[in-house]
Design a protein around this motif. Structure first.
Motif, PDB file in Angstrom:
ATOM      1  N   ILE A 107       0.900  -1.216   0.065  1.00 48.59           N
ATOM      2  CA  ILE A 107      -0.016  -0.107  -0.151  1.00 48.59           C
ATOM      3  C   ILE A 107       0.804   1.248   0.136  1.00 48.59           C
ATOM      4  O   ILE A 107       1.472   1.440   1.012  1.00 48.59           O
ATOM      5  CB  ILE A 107      -1.024   0.117   1.327  1.00 48.59           C
ATOM      6  CG1 ILE A 107      -1.845  -1.180   1.155  1.00 48.59           C
ATOM      7  CG2 ILE A 107      -1.733   1.493   1.146  1.00 48.59           C
ATOM      8  CD1 ILE A 107      -2.887  -1.212   2.480  1.00 48.59           C
ATOM      9  N   PHE A 108       0.893   1.890  -1.204  1.00 50.80           N
ATOM     10  CA  PHE A 108       1.599   3.125  -1.142  1.00 50.80           C
ATOM     11  C   PHE A 108       0.389   4.523  -0.855  1.00 50.80           C
ATOM     12  O   PHE A 108      -0.518   4.308  -1.226  1.00 50.80           O
ATOM     13  CB  PHE A 108       1.986   3.529  -2.545  1.00 50.80           C
ATOM     14  CG  PHE A 108       3.001   2.618  -2.955  1.00 50.80           C
ATOM     15  CD1 PHE A 108       4.386   2.767  -2.573  1.00 50.80           C
ATOM     16  CD2 PHE A 108       2.570   1.411  -3.656  1.00 50.80           C
ATOM     17  CE1 PHE A 108       5.325   1.890  -3.418  1.00 50.80           C
ATOM     18  CE2 PHE A 108       3.618   0.456  -4.158  1.00 50.80           C
ATOM     19  CZ  PHE A 108       4.985   0.763  -3.893  1.00 50.80           C
ATOM     20  N   TYR A 109       0.903   5.189   0.190  1.00 45.69           N
ATOM     21  CA  TYR A 109      -0.218   5.988   0.853  1.00 45.69           C
ATOM     22  C   TYR A 109       0.316   7.488   0.791  1.00 45.69           C
ATOM     23  O   TYR A 109       1.399   7.694   0.912  1.00 45.69           O
ATOM     24  CB  TYR A 109      -0.704   5.758   2.147  1.00 45.69           C
ATOM     25  CG  TYR A 109       0.430   5.512   3.217  1.00 45.69           C
ATOM     26  CD1 TYR A 109       0.141   6.542   4.106  1.00 45.69           C
ATOM     27  CD2 TYR A 109       1.099   4.426   3.383  1.00 45.69           C
ATOM     28  CE1 TYR A 109       1.222   6.614   5.227  1.00 45.69           C
ATOM     29  CE2 TYR A 109       1.805   4.490   4.611  1.00 45.69           C
ATOM     30  CZ  TYR A 109       2.118   5.401   5.344  1.00 45.69           C
ATOM     31  OH  TYR A 109       2.982   5.324   6.432  1.00 45.69           O
ATOM     32  N   ASN A 110      -0.746   8.537   0.928  1.00 44.74           N
ATOM     33  CA  ASN A 110      -0.269   9.691   0.774  1.00 44.74           C
ATOM     34  C   ASN A 110      -0.579  10.390   2.185  1.00 44.74           C
ATOM     35  O   ASN A 110      -1.686  10.533   2.498  1.00 44.74           O
ATOM     36  CB  ASN A 110      -1.135  10.832  -0.176  1.00 44.74           C
ATOM     37  CG  ASN A 110      -1.013  12.200  -0.345  1.00 44.74           C
ATOM     38  OD1 ASN A 110      -0.459  12.693   0.731  1.00 44.74           O
ATOM     39  ND2 ASN A 110      -0.966  12.616  -1.424  1.00 44.74           N
ATOM     40  N   ASP A 111       0.608  10.453   2.939  1.00 42.56           N
ATOM     41  CA  ASP A 111       0.546  10.829   4.311  1.00 42.56           C
ATOM     42  C   ASP A 111      -0.061  12.188   4.577  1.00 42.56           C
ATOM     43  O   ASP A 111      -0.691  12.394   5.837  1.00 42.56           O
ATOM     44  CB  ASP A 111       1.929  10.658   5.121  1.00 42.56           C
ATOM     45  CG  ASP A 111       1.777  10.680   6.471  1.00 42.56           C
ATOM     46  OD1 ASP A 111       0.903   9.881   7.157  1.00 42.56           O
ATOM     47  OD2 ASP A 111       2.623  11.303   7.161  1.00 42.56           O
ATOM     48  N   ALA A 112       0.106  13.000   3.757  1.00 40.29           N
ATOM     49  CA  ALA A 112      -0.433  14.321   3.793  1.00 40.29           C
ATOM     50  C   ALA A 112      -2.024  14.215   3.968  1.00 40.29           C
ATOM     51  O   ALA A 112      -2.761  14.937   4.696  1.00 40.29           O
ATOM     52  CB  ALA A 112      -0.246  15.340   2.713  1.00 40.29           C
ATOM     53  N   LEU A 113      -2.665  13.454   3.021  1.00 42.86           N
ATOM     54  CA  LEU A 113      -4.171  13.211   3.059  1.00 42.86           C
ATOM     55  C   LEU A 113      -4.675  12.369   4.345  1.00 42.86           C
ATOM     56  O   LEU A 113      -5.748  12.783   4.794  1.00 42.86           O
ATOM     57  CB  LEU A 113      -4.528  12.577   2.026  1.00 42.86           C
ATOM     58  CG  LEU A 113      -4.580  13.166   0.516  1.00 42.86           C
ATOM     59  CD1 LEU A 113      -4.921  12.157  -0.774  1.00 42.86           C
ATOM     60  CD2 LEU A 113      -5.466  14.424   0.645  1.00 42.86           C
ATOM     61  N   PHE A 114      -3.701  11.690   4.890  1.00 39.27           N
ATOM     62  CA  PHE A 114      -4.049  10.855   5.883  1.00 39.27           C
ATOM     63  C   PHE A 114      -4.017  11.792   7.174  1.00 39.27           C
ATOM     64  O   PHE A 114      -4.872  11.760   7.977  1.00 39.27           O
ATOM     65  CB  PHE A 114      -3.158   9.678   6.415  1.00 39.27           C
ATOM     66  CG  PHE A 114      -3.623   8.351   5.445  1.00 39.27           C
ATOM     67  CD1 PHE A 114      -3.978   7.519   6.335  1.00 39.27           C
ATOM     68  CD2 PHE A 114      -3.382   8.209   4.159  1.00 39.27           C
ATOM     69  CE1 PHE A 114      -4.171   6.200   5.684  1.00 39.27           C
ATOM     70  CE2 PHE A 114      -3.495   6.990   3.594  1.00 39.27           C
ATOM     71  CZ  PHE A 114      -4.182   5.982   4.271  1.00 39.27           C
ATOM     72  N   LYS A 115      -3.284  12.494   7.279  1.00 36.18           N
ATOM     73  CA  LYS A 115      -3.104  13.715   8.320  1.00 36.18           C
ATOM     74  C   LYS A 115      -4.187  14.696   8.221  1.00 36.18           C
ATOM     75  O   LYS A 115      -4.693  15.137   9.275  1.00 36.18           O
ATOM     76  CB  LYS A 115      -1.808  14.170   8.305  1.00 36.18           C
ATOM     77  CG  LYS A 115      -0.557  13.264   8.756  1.00 36.18           C
ATOM     78  CD  LYS A 115       0.791  14.168   8.818  1.00 36.18           C
ATOM     79  CE  LYS A 115       1.871  13.147   9.251  1.00 36.18           C
ATOM     80  NZ  LYS A 115       3.229  13.596   9.200  1.00 36.18           N
ATOM     81  N   LYS A 116      -4.624  15.018   7.044  1.00 35.14           N
ATOM     82  CA  LYS A 116      -5.457  16.191   6.817  1.00 35.14           C
ATOM     83  C   LYS A 116      -6.799  15.590   7.236  1.00 35.14           C
ATOM     84  O   LYS A 116      -7.668  16.281   7.918  1.00 35.14           O
ATOM     85  CB  LYS A 116      -5.581  16.350   5.219  1.00 35.14           C
ATOM     86  CG  LYS A 116      -6.578  17.584   5.092  1.00 35.14           C
ATOM     87  CD  LYS A 116      -6.474  17.814   3.516  1.00 35.14           C
ATOM     88  CE  LYS A 116      -7.646  18.796   3.274  1.00 35.14           C
ATOM     89  NZ  LYS A 116      -7.697  19.419   1.871  1.00 35.14           N
TER      90      LYS A 116
END
Length: 445
Positions: free
Chosen positions: A167-176
């Protein structure tokens, strides 16, 4: 007297000239069979190679550069290369295999494909070349050659290491949106809900080339639930069937992702490139793909996405029989060598084989942010940080079989089509029955 002497000298000169011509002819033939360079002794030899290095990812660029450099360094060898997308290459290879018209060299997969081609008498082993280069042969990680070994003979070597499910994930979206990176299946479902509520695609999927869902996601999900031993028994039809309750449960678990809208609309109409574009554009919080995707990310993702991308594995599934610290995959693709090759053409082909799959080729692959099945130490100070993250992650997990590496080609097609149907609402029991019937027929033959 003078006239007779002149005639004698003329006869001697003519005889010497004829002898020289005969010797030149014999020498030329010998050089063509095993001379310097490509083994053609000035007479150009042509070899063909089919591959899937068609994109702008660093791995594909590195492999194409090796071929171009080889052309420059070996002007007496004509390399006719043809690049095809992965799904197109697999289909084309099986088509020409049926007609016994294989190219000289071709990218192929370990286990099932290799065994099928050996059974069809289409490949020749490379034991002689490996034994002549013991440092090369002994440089591979443990068991790396197993998938290319049939009846004690080695038919290729892996040119990379291909864990197929991260799973490649966008940490900025997870934090947002205050979403926890999922460690359990329930947390993954909760993340899907939160992203949907906020108009973000939870997981980008491009399953037009129908192998994507199977290879990059379902193989790992199924292993989490059934365990590896069950799958290997089902492959052999030895005490396990694809109609067993644990496999039907795996199908139902994967189907639920479609039901809760984990993927964007039209996922069966988009290809892998379009899938990655959704992630690159920041429209998707996650994308599930193989380790090979990292080279594409590093080369093509915009900085605001690349700098916030991190990697994890498919989360654990409660009450599953499989080890949660795993990912599906194979040791990596290799090069098949046509059974029909011999003489100067074989010598030229094996020279290109070594350039691509030998130690220098393995290093070029590692330097392209692609994992390898070869013992090379990664220089972390020079590697991209995301590749270092992947490299370190792989050290702590185990690779379990991806479905399309073990099942017969007919069964793989049924699985792939079945998963497309499953995500659109198909009945898991019916899909399991189709897979079981096909694999039983494959084993029976």
């Amino acid at each position: 007297m003078k006239k007779r002497m002149t005639q004698k000298w003329i006869a001697m000169i003519c005889g010497a000239a004829m002898l020289a011509l005969l010797l030149a002819g014999c020498g030329g033939g010998s050089e063509t069979a095993g001379g310097s360079g490509g083994g053609t002794g000035g007479e150009k030899v042509s070899i063909s190679i089919w591959h899937n290095w068609t994109g702008q990812d660093a791995k594909a660029v590195a492999m194409r550069k090796i071929i171009e450099d080889f052309r420059v360094q070996n002007p007496d060898i004509e390399v006719v290369d043809e690049g095809l997308p992965t799904d197109g290459l697999k289909t084309r290879l099986r088509t020409v295999a049926a007609a016994d018209e294989m190219p000289d060299l071709f990218v192929m997969w370990p286990d099932a494909m290799t065994k099928e081609f050996v059974k069809g008498d289409l490949l020749q082993p490379i034991d002689d070349e490996l034994n002549a280069n013991p440092e090369w042969k002994n440089g591979f990680i443990p068991n790396a050659l197993d998938g290319y070994t049939v009846d004690g003979k080695i038919y290729s070597v892996p040119m990379n290491l291909a864990p197929s499910s991260f799973i490649f994930y966008n940490d900025a979206l997870f934090k947002k949106y205050n979403v926890k990176v999922p460690e359990t299946w329930e947390e993954l479902e909760a993340a899907v809900q939160t992203f949907n509520d906020n108009g973000v695609i939870p997981i980008a999927l491009g399953n037009k080339a129908n192998w994507v869902a199977q290879s990059t996601f379902f193989s790992t999900v199924a292993d989490r639930i059934t365990g590896t031993d069950w799958f290997l028994k089902a492959v052999e039809q030895d005490g396990a069937k694809f109609t067993d309750p644990e496999f039907i449960e795996a199908l139902k678990t994967f189907q639920k992702l479609g039901e809760i809208n984990a993927f964007q609309e039209g996922f069966n109409s988009l290809d892998e490139t379009q899938m990655m574009q959704l992630y690159f554009q920041g429209n998707a919080a996650m994308v599930v793909n193989g380790g090979w995707a990292l080279a594409n990310l590093v080369n093509n993702a915009p900085p605001e996405v690349l700098d916030n991308t991190h990697i994890t594995i498919v989360p654990a599934i409660a009450d599953g029989k499989g080890d949660p610290a795993t990912t599906s995959g194979v040791v990596g693709t290799g090069l098949g060598v046509s059974k029909k090759l011999d003489g100067g053409k074989k010598e030229a082909a094996m020279k290109l084989f070594y350039a691509l799959a030998g130690p220098d080729g393995q290093k070029a692959t590692l330097d392209s942010s692609t994992l390898v099945s070869y013992n090379i130490e990664l220089d972390k100070s020079k590697a991209h940080p995301l590749f270092v993250e992947l490299y370190d992650l792989v050290q702590g997990i185990k690779i379990v079989p991806v479905y399309d590496s073990k099942l017969g080609s007919a069964t793989v097609e049924v699985v792939n089509n079945g998963l497309q149907e499953l995500l659109m609402g198909g009945k898991p029991e019916d899909i399991g029955r189709k897979i079981q019937d096909t694999q039983a027929a494959v084993v029976a033959n």
